[in-house]
Design a protein around this motif. Structure first.
Motif, PDB file in Angstrom:
ATOM      1  N   TRP A 116      43.079  79.560  48.875  1.00 22.68           N
ATOM      2  CA  TRP A 116      43.622  80.229  50.052  1.00 22.68           C
ATOM      3  C   TRP A 116      42.603  81.237  50.568  1.00 22.68           C
ATOM      4  O   TRP A 116      41.841  81.826  49.794  1.00 22.68           O
ATOM      5  CB  TRP A 116      44.905  80.974  49.701  1.00 22.68           C
ATOM      6  N   VAL A 117      42.604  81.443  51.867  1.00 18.48           N
ATOM      7  CA  VAL A 117      41.796  82.485  52.495  1.00 18.48           C
ATOM      8  C   VAL A 117      42.731  83.626  52.882  1.00 18.48           C
ATOM      9  O   VAL A 117      43.788  83.401  53.481  1.00 18.48           O
ATOM     10  CB  VAL A 117      41.040  81.958  53.731  1.00 18.48           C
ATOM     11  N   ILE A 118      42.344  84.856  52.534  1.00 13.69           N
ATOM     12  CA  ILE A 118      43.177  86.035  52.786  1.00 13.69           C
ATOM     13  C   ILE A 118      42.396  87.014  53.654  1.00 13.69           C
ATOM     14  O   ILE A 118      41.253  87.356  53.341  1.00 13.69           O
ATOM     15  CB  ILE A 118      43.582  86.728  51.475  1.00 13.69           C
ATOM     16  N   PHE A 119      43.030  87.465  54.728  1.00 13.19           N
ATOM     17  CA  PHE A 119      42.467  88.524  55.562  1.00 13.19           C
ATOM     18  C   PHE A 119      43.611  89.420  56.009  1.00 13.19           C
ATOM     19  O   PHE A 119      44.521  88.967  56.694  1.00 13.19           O
ATOM     20  CB  PHE A 119      41.737  87.951  56.779  1.00 13.19           C
ATOM     21  N   LYS A 120      43.578  90.660  55.547  1.00 18.63           N
ATOM     22  CA  LYS A 120      44.690  91.587  55.758  1.00 18.63           C
ATOM     23  C   LYS A 120      45.973  90.953  55.206  1.00 18.63           C
ATOM     24  O   LYS A 120      45.980  90.487  54.087  1.00 18.63           O
ATOM     25  CB  LYS A 120      44.785  91.993  57.225  1.00 18.63           C
ATOM     26  N   GLN A 121      47.036  90.873  56.009  1.00 22.62           N
ATOM     27  CA  GLN A 121      48.275  90.268  55.519  1.00 22.62           C
ATOM     28  C   GLN A 121      48.344  88.775  55.818  1.00 22.62           C
ATOM     29  O   GLN A 121      49.355  88.132  55.530  1.00 22.62           O
ATOM     30  CB  GLN A 121      49.490  90.972  56.138  1.00 22.62           C
ATOM     31  N   ASN A 122      47.282  88.224  56.366  1.00 24.89           N
ATOM     32  CA  ASN A 122      47.267  86.821  56.779  1.00 24.89           C
ATOM     33  C   ASN A 122      46.688  85.940  55.674  1.00 24.89           C
ATOM     34  O   ASN A 122      45.652  86.259  55.090  1.00 24.89           O
ATOM     35  CB  ASN A 122      46.442  86.664  58.051  1.00 24.89           C
ATOM     36  N   ILE A 123      47.355  84.814  55.416  1.00 20.27           N
ATOM     37  CA  ILE A 123      46.941  83.916  54.353  1.00 20.27           C
ATOM     38  C   ILE A 123      46.957  82.486  54.885  1.00 20.27           C
ATOM     39  O   ILE A 123      47.936  82.073  55.518  1.00 20.27           O
ATOM     40  CB  ILE A 123      47.883  84.027  53.143  1.00 20.27           C
ATOM     41  N   ALA A 124      45.900  81.748  54.617  1.00 20.02           N
ATOM     42  CA  ALA A 124      45.800  80.378  55.131  1.00 20.02           C
ATOM     43  C   ALA A 124      45.275  79.456  54.052  1.00 20.02           C
ATOM     44  O   ALA A 124      44.370  79.824  53.292  1.00 20.02           O
ATOM     45  CB  ALA A 124      44.877  80.337  56.345  1.00 20.02           C
ATOM     46  N   PRO A 125      45.798  78.236  53.965  1.00 19.30           N
ATOM     47  CA  PRO A 125      45.251  77.257  53.010  1.00 19.30           C
ATOM     48  C   PRO A 125      43.848  76.835  53.435  1.00 19.30           C
ATOM     49  O   PRO A 125      43.516  76.832  54.625  1.00 19.30           O
ATOM     50  CB  PRO A 125      46.234  76.098  53.096  1.00 19.30           C
ATOM     51  N   ALA A 126      43.034  76.497  52.459  1.00 19.51           N
ATOM     52  CA  ALA A 126      41.647  76.100  52.746  1.00 19.51           C
ATOM     53  C   ALA A 126      41.274  74.928  51.845  1.00 19.51           C
ATOM     54  O   ALA A 126      42.005  74.555  50.925  1.00 19.51           O
ATOM     55  CB  ALA A 126      40.701  77.270  52.533  1.00 19.51           C
ATOM     56  N   GLN A 127      40.099  74.378  52.143  1.00 12.79           N
ATOM     57  CA  GLN A 127      39.600  73.251  51.361  1.00 12.79           C
ATOM     58  C   GLN A 127      38.094  73.379  51.240  1.00 12.79           C
ATOM     59  O   GLN A 127      37.405  73.682  52.223  1.00 12.79           O
ATOM     60  CB  GLN A 127      39.969  71.937  52.044  1.00 12.79           C
ATOM     61  N   GLN A 128      37.589  73.178  50.025  1.00 10.61           N
ATOM     62  CA  GLN A 128      36.140  73.282  49.853  1.00 10.61           C
ATOM     63  C   GLN A 128      35.450  72.209  50.682  1.00 10.61           C
ATOM     64  O   GLN A 128      35.834  71.038  50.659  1.00 10.61           O
ATOM     65  CB  GLN A 128      35.759  73.122  48.386  1.00 10.61           C
ATOM     66  N   SER A 129      34.411  72.632  51.432  1.00 14.24           N
ATOM     67  CA  SER A 129      33.758  71.716  52.359  1.00 14.24           C
ATOM     68  C   SER A 129      32.251  71.597  52.157  1.00 14.24           C
ATOM     69  O   SER A 129      31.628  70.703  52.722  1.00 14.24           O
ATOM     70  CB  SER A 129      34.038  72.140  53.801  1.00 14.24           C
ATOM     71  N   ASN A 130      31.649  72.493  51.345  1.00 11.55           N
ATOM     72  CA  ASN A 130      30.209  72.391  51.103  1.00 11.55           C
ATOM     73  C   ASN A 130      29.857  73.263  49.906  1.00 11.55           C
ATOM     74  O   ASN A 130      30.598  74.186  49.551  1.00 11.55           O
ATOM     75  CB  ASN A 130      29.407  72.831  52.323  1.00 11.55           C
ATOM     76  N   ASN A 131      28.710  72.964  49.297  1.00 12.80           N
ATOM     77  CA  ASN A 131      28.243  73.732  48.146  1.00 12.80           C
ATOM     78  C   ASN A 131      26.724  73.718  48.154  1.00 12.80           C
ATOM     79  O   ASN A 131      26.105  72.666  47.989  1.00 12.80           O
ATOM     80  CB  ASN A 131      28.784  73.128  46.846  1.00 12.80           C
ATOM     81  N   THR A 132      26.115  74.895  48.386  1.00 20.00           N
ATOM     82  CA  THR A 132      24.654  74.998  48.437  1.00 20.00           C
ATOM     83  C   THR A 132      24.110  75.838  47.285  1.00 20.00           C
ATOM     84  O   THR A 132      23.010  76.370  47.366  1.00 20.00           O
ATOM     85  CB  THR A 132      24.207  75.602  49.779  1.00 20.00           C
ATOM     86  N   ILE A 133      24.904  75.981  46.214  1.00 23.05           N
ATOM     87  CA  ILE A 133      24.484  76.809  45.082  1.00 23.05           C
ATOM     88  C   ILE A 133      23.153  76.333  44.502  1.00 23.05           C
ATOM     89  O   ILE A 133      22.302  77.136  44.101  1.00 23.05           O
ATOM     90  CB  ILE A 133      25.568  76.814  43.983  1.00 23.05           C
ATOM     91  N   GLU A 134      22.959  75.031  44.454  1.00 26.86           N
ATOM     92  CA  GLU A 134      21.734  74.494  43.855  1.00 26.86           C
ATOM     93  C   GLU A 134      20.548  74.513  44.819  1.00 26.86           C
ATOM     94  O   GLU A 134      19.428  74.156  44.437  1.00 26.86           O
ATOM     95  CB  GLU A 134      21.978  73.063  43.370  1.00 26.86           C
ATOM     96  N   ASP A 135      20.762  74.913  46.049  1.00 28.26           N
ATOM     97  CA  ASP A 135      19.690  74.955  47.048  1.00 28.26           C
ATOM     98  C   ASP A 135      18.959  76.288  46.946  1.00 28.26           C
ATOM     99  O   ASP A 135      19.360  77.298  47.533  1.00 28.26           O
ATOM    100  CB  ASP A 135      20.279  74.779  48.451  1.00 28.26           C
TER     101      ASP A 135
END
Length: 479
Positions: free
Chosen positions: A250-269
């Motif tokens: 979930w993404v949280i900003f102030k009192q707002n919460i929204a479902p999310a989905q992992q879309s990319n990963n650049t950790i190894e870059d």
């Protein structure tokens, strides 16, 4: 018996009424009926006035019996003479049967408003056709092609959420998850089991239950920042970074919460940039999450903020399910700063034995029952001190102090602001999370021209325990 109970399901569900004085609505009633047998039911009745005061009546003392098409319930204490009659087959003033309607008559409460709501003269509760009850006593709310477990059902002990259920007219519906208020009146609930890893437990759903809560075992959220469109978040890489294993974050900003989905990963870059890279978002080294909301809802979630002003959280399902996120206001540059109440300044000064240099209100709950104040003391013996205080109903409930040794040339400066001339002195409050024990964890990001420092304050008794997260370098010029 099964056929008779199936017939009872015809009246099981949620019924709603809007109480009006002329054109003005002054209260809303919700009646939840759960059939136990053809002539027996559990019920929950809530009436909420426009100020938010709530009256609750239910059948916890025993189910109600159906006699001549009516459920009659009497308040269980002898000193109170409250009777509710729920007529399953009401007729209009013209004598016509009213479909999908229950007439509730009687009087709720006593004394002064709002606890004296009269259900007369008609009390017609109209059925909400999105709600239905299954034979095991669970209440569901239709949601698109599926449904979610909803408030009003019979939930105790262990709740096992199925993958599918039979909805109205025998239609098979997939069960997407659990509504945030599903267990609001289900304190006896001790366990929830999901049948599908795709099912989501909505924010705050488990805070109402007796399911064990252990702060030490809760996975901490990650701080993140958005792209220009604000529909994707990235958790920037930092030393010791461990990739989040969130299946459904979930993404949280102030009192707002929204479902999310992992879309990319650049950790190894290793050629990517570790830090906050607003001008080249896709070059950030980190893990990316796309918010699963329509564009209009994303715009609403971040209304009033440009992307470069936003830090948010990416949290897992357990953290979100075990916390509520009350609405609050916060100071935002370039708004005029506000001092903390004088009484709070005096209380903090007395607690720490120092003389106040200045104070600031950083954030305040919309309901008026909580705020975060910052008090900086005058320097003493070459030591600067800043105090964060969580204040409830005009009293300091918990606090923590930060101290640092200073050189004589900075004796007249605010150490909290000294690096940036005060422009960014008040940290941004990302969110305020309240746990089932009513303790808060306040997530903050302190911005400066060159970096962002992320940390949290966790309430433990009378102390706010500071939790250090990562610090991001801010890339200002990208070639």
């Amino acid at each position: 018996m099964c056929g008779s109970l199936a017939t009872a399901q015809d009246w099981g569900g949620r019924y709603v009424v809007d109480f009006k004085d002329g054109e003005e609505s002054y209260a809303t009633g919700n009646l939840f009926l759960v059939p136990l047998a053809p002539d027996q039911a559990e019920f929950l009745l809530t009436v909420v006035n426009k100020e938010g005061a709530t009256i609750v009546y239910d059948s916890t003392d025993g189910p109600v019996q159906l006699v001549d098409g009516q459920f009659v319930w009497r308040y269980p204490l002898p000193d109170f003479d409250y009777t509710l009659t729920m007529d399953l087959y009401p007729v209009s003033n013209d004598g016509y049967p009213l479909e999908n309607t229950i007439q509730v008559t009687g009087r709720l409460g006593s004394g002064a408003p709002p606890y004296n709501i009269d259900l007369s003269p008609d009390g017609f509760y109209r059925r909400d056709l999105d709600y239905f009850v299954t034979p095991n006593g669970y209440m569901y709310r239709k949601d698109g092609e599926g449904c979610t477990l909803a408030k009003g059902g019979i939930y105790a002990g262990s709740v096992d959420l199925p993958a599918t259920v039979f909805g109205p007219f025998g239609v098979v519906l997939s069960v997407k998850g659990i509504d945030s208020d599903a267990f609001e009146y289900s304190r006896a609930l001790t366990q929830v089991s999901l049948s599908d890893p795709g099912q989501r437990v909505a924010p705050g759903a488990l805070t109402y239950t007796e399911i064990p809560y252990d702060w030490s075992k809760i996975t901490m959220p990650f701080f993140a920042y958005p792209n220009k469109a604000k529909n994707t978040m990235v958790i920037p890489y930092f030393e010791g970074f461990e990739r989040p294993e969130n299946i459904f974050p979930w993404v949280i900003f102030k009192q707002n919460i929204a479902p999310a989905q992992q879309s990319n990963n650049t950790i190894e870059d290793e050629g990517a940039l570790a830090g906050r890279v607003d001008q080249a978002f896709n070059r950030t080294r980190g893990v990316f999450y796309t918010i699963q909301l329509p564009k209009a809802d994303i715009t609403k979630m971040f209304r009033g903020y440009e992307a470069m002003e936003i830090e948010a959280l990416v949290a897992d399902e357990d953290f979100v399910a075990f916390h509520t996120f009350p609405a609050f206001g916060r100071w935002k540059f370039p708004e005029k700063v506000q001092n903390a109440p004088k009484a709070i300044e005096n209380a903090v000064a007395k607690m720490y034995g120092r003389e106040v240099m200045y104070s600031r209100r950083a954030a305040w709950l919309r309901d008026g029952h909580g705020e975060l104040d910052i008090v900086e003391f005058k320097h003493k013996n070459h030591q600067a001190m800043v105090v964060f205080a969580w204040v409830c109903d005009g009293k300091v409930k918990a606090s923590t102090s930060l101290t640092t040794e200073i050189e004589s040339e900075f004796e007249d400066y605010s150490v909290w602001n000294v690096d940036d001339d005060g422009t960014y002195g008040i940290p941004d409050v990302i969110t305020i999370a309240r746990d089932p024990e009513d303790n808060v964890t306040i997530f903050l990001a302190k911005n400066s021209p060159e970096s962002i420092t992320c940390f949290a304050l966790h309430q433990q008794g009378e102390k706010l325990v500071k939790i250090n997260f990562d610090q991001w370098y801010r890339y200002v010029d990208i070639n």
